[in-house]
Design a protein around this motif. Structure first.
Motif, PDB file in Angstrom:
ATOM      1  N   GLU A 290       0.826  -1.208   0.000  1.00 48.82           N
ATOM      2  CA  GLU A 290       0.000   0.000   0.000  1.00 48.82           C
ATOM      3  C   GLU A 290       0.859   1.256   0.000  1.00 48.82           C
ATOM      4  O   GLU A 290       0.627   2.192  -0.787  1.00 48.82           O
ATOM      5  CB  GLU A 290      -0.916  -0.012   1.214  1.00 48.82           C
ATOM      6  CG  GLU A 290      -1.872   1.152   1.286  1.00 48.82           C
ATOM      7  CD  GLU A 290      -2.850   1.030   2.445  1.00 48.82           C
ATOM      8  OE1 GLU A 290      -3.880   1.719   2.408  1.00 48.82           O
ATOM      9  OE2 GLU A 290      -2.591   0.239   3.381  1.00 48.82           O
ATOM     10  N   GLU A 314     -10.958  -6.757  -0.533  1.00 52.92           N
ATOM     11  CA  GLU A 314     -10.761  -5.491   0.187  1.00 52.92           C
ATOM     12  C   GLU A 314      -9.439  -4.850  -0.182  1.00 52.92           C
ATOM     13  O   GLU A 314      -9.353  -3.630  -0.405  1.00 52.92           O
ATOM     14  CB  GLU A 314     -10.827  -5.740   1.694  1.00 52.92           C
ATOM     15  CG  GLU A 314     -10.601  -4.498   2.559  1.00 52.92           C
ATOM     16  CD  GLU A 314      -9.136  -4.186   2.810  1.00 52.92           C
ATOM     17  OE1 GLU A 314      -8.782  -2.974   2.788  1.00 52.92           O
ATOM     18  OE2 GLU A 314      -8.341  -5.123   3.004  1.00 52.92           O
ATOM     19  N   ASN A 318      -9.776  -1.308  -2.178  1.00 51.73           N
ATOM     20  CA  ASN A 318      -9.360  -0.084  -1.497  1.00 51.73           C
ATOM     21  C   ASN A 318      -8.039   0.468  -2.031  1.00 51.73           C
ATOM     22  O   ASN A 318      -7.443   1.359  -1.419  1.00 51.73           O
ATOM     23  CB  ASN A 318      -9.261  -0.327   0.008  1.00 51.73           C
ATOM     24  CG  ASN A 318     -10.638  -0.411   0.650  1.00 51.73           C
ATOM     25  OD1 ASN A 318     -11.555   0.318   0.278  1.00 51.73           O
ATOM     26  ND2 ASN A 318     -10.800  -1.306   1.613  1.00 51.73           N
ATOM     27  N   ARG A 320      -5.059  -0.814  -2.276  1.00 46.08           N
ATOM     28  CA  ARG A 320      -3.852  -1.074  -1.495  1.00 46.08           C
ATOM     29  C   ARG A 320      -2.801  -1.831  -2.303  1.00 46.08           C
ATOM     30  O   ARG A 320      -1.627  -1.862  -1.939  1.00 46.08           O
ATOM     31  CB  ARG A 320      -4.225  -1.845  -0.230  1.00 46.08           C
ATOM     32  CG  ARG A 320      -5.297  -1.134   0.591  1.00 46.08           C
ATOM     33  CD  ARG A 320      -5.746  -1.950   1.782  1.00 46.08           C
ATOM     34  NE  ARG A 320      -4.730  -1.973   2.822  1.00 46.08           N
ATOM     35  CZ  ARG A 320      -4.771  -2.771   3.887  1.00 46.08           C
ATOM     36  NH1 ARG A 320      -5.777  -3.636   4.029  1.00 46.08           N
ATOM     37  NH2 ARG A 320      -3.816  -2.734   4.789  1.00 46.08           N
TER      38      ARG A 320
END
Length: 360
Positions: A290, A314, A318, A320
């Motif tokens: 990230e 996720e 997101n 990352r």
């Protein structure tokens, strides 16, 4: 779900598109003979390609006999090895995945037994050899003292990386990854724990990264501009005085500026038995991917005990990381991508021979 989950969205690097963002991480099998693979390697990676992964990497494939971790490690320095790996790359492609190869040199961690025999140094009398390293510092107590490389020897190894890249291109691989992590040769140049040189290959980060940069230049000389090149980094040594995340970010920025590296595969550790990881939990290394992605502006791969499809989703959703690299999860279940698709609301794509599995 109405939209395609991020995990199953295609991803493109240069001219190469993978059907999803699930990557089979390089996993040594210690089952080759004189660097030559066999049916074990065919069934192992063939199953993972048939299981639905987007990119399937070979295990660490070494540039020379003395660059192997163990006598059972895979290599690519002769025609027989090229012919075998061409068969493997063709199988992975035929099953819908992108074939990738990790190019490696074990450095001071060479000449040991496989894990199930304790990763113990092999004495010369038993067929072992003297490892090579930036400095004559053994990996740990009881390990063979490596030979400190002279500049001419470094140049020879750089040439071996290029030669392996050339053979890998001819064998049909579409992604190459340079292994600069886990305490092996290129990581040992990066780490102050292993690199005590006082010449142009030591000292500050620019000096310690010189060997890696020379390898990248040499590999790119053989690896076509239309094909992607990844680099695996250990983003921290987990030891005071070792390679740090801040240095990893600086190095990633430099690789981004060069323009010849497409993704950083963000792992950690391996430079010293003294490493201490504060907490081993699913995704414990994701923050490295990230931070490098956001601060260096280069694509990253996330690794580290990623087992749950919703966790993988996720990470990608997101922003990352751009890929998730799976190891243990795919050892346990080569069909993990198909099960993940079901979990995320999709109907998995199966080879026609496996269509009846839709009812399972």
């Amino acid at each position: 779900m109405s939209a395609v989950p991020h995990l199953f969205q295609p991803v493109t690097f240069r001219s190469v598109t993978a059907r999803n963002r699930i990557t089979v991480s390089p996993m040594c099998q210690y089952s080759a003979e004189d660097g030559l693979g066999n049916d074990w390697h065919i069934q192992n990676l063939g199953a993972k390609a048939a299981g639905g992964a987007g990119i399937v990497f070979t295990e660490a494939t070494h540039v020379s006999a003395i660059g192997r971790i163990t006598p059972g490690c895979l290599g690519l320095w002769n025609d027989a090895q090229e012919a075998f790996l061409a068969r493997l790359a063709a199988l992975i492609s035929r099953l819908g995945a992108v074939p990738g190869i990790q190019i490696a040199h074990a450095g001071r961690k060479a000449s040991v037994t496989p894990p199930w025999e304790g990763n113990k140094p092999i004495p010369h009398a038993a067929g072992g050899w003297t490892p090579l390293a930036p400095s004559a510092i053994p990996f740990g107590e009881g390990y063979t003292i490596p030979e400190a490389l002279r500049p001419g020897q470094i140049a020879e190894i750089v040439g071996q990386f290029a030669a392996t890249a050339r053979l890998a291109r001819r064998a049909g691989f579409k992604i190459a990854e340079i292994h600069a992590a886990h305490g092996y040769l290129l990581h040992s140049f990066l780490s102050p724990l292993a690199n005590h040189r006082d010449d142009s290959y030591g000292g500050d980060l620019a000096g310690r990264s010189r060997a890696l940069m020379e390898v990248i230049d040499a590999v790119r000389g053989e690896w076509p501009a239309e094909l992607p090149l990844f680099v695996r980094l250990s983003c921290t040594d987990w030891v005071e005085g070792g390679f740090t995340l801040e240095e990893a970010v600086m190095l990633a920025k430099r690789l981004k500026a060069r323009g010849d590296v497409d993704l950083i595969d963000c792992s950690s550790g391996g430079a010293s038995p003294a490493q201490r990881i504060p907490s081993l939990h699913p995704g414990y290394q994701v923050p490295f991917a990230e931070r490098i992605r956001h601060e260096a502006g280069i694509a990253t791969g996330a690794v580290g005990l990623i087992r749950d499809p919703f966790h993988a989703e996720e990470i990608l959703g997101n922003g990352r990381a751009d890929l998730v690299f799976l190891a243990r999860a795919l050892l346990a279940d080569p069909a993990w991508p198909q099960r993940a698709a079901r979990s995320l609301g999709l109907t998995p794509e199966l080879p026609p021979q496996y269509q009846r599995a839709h009812l399972a």
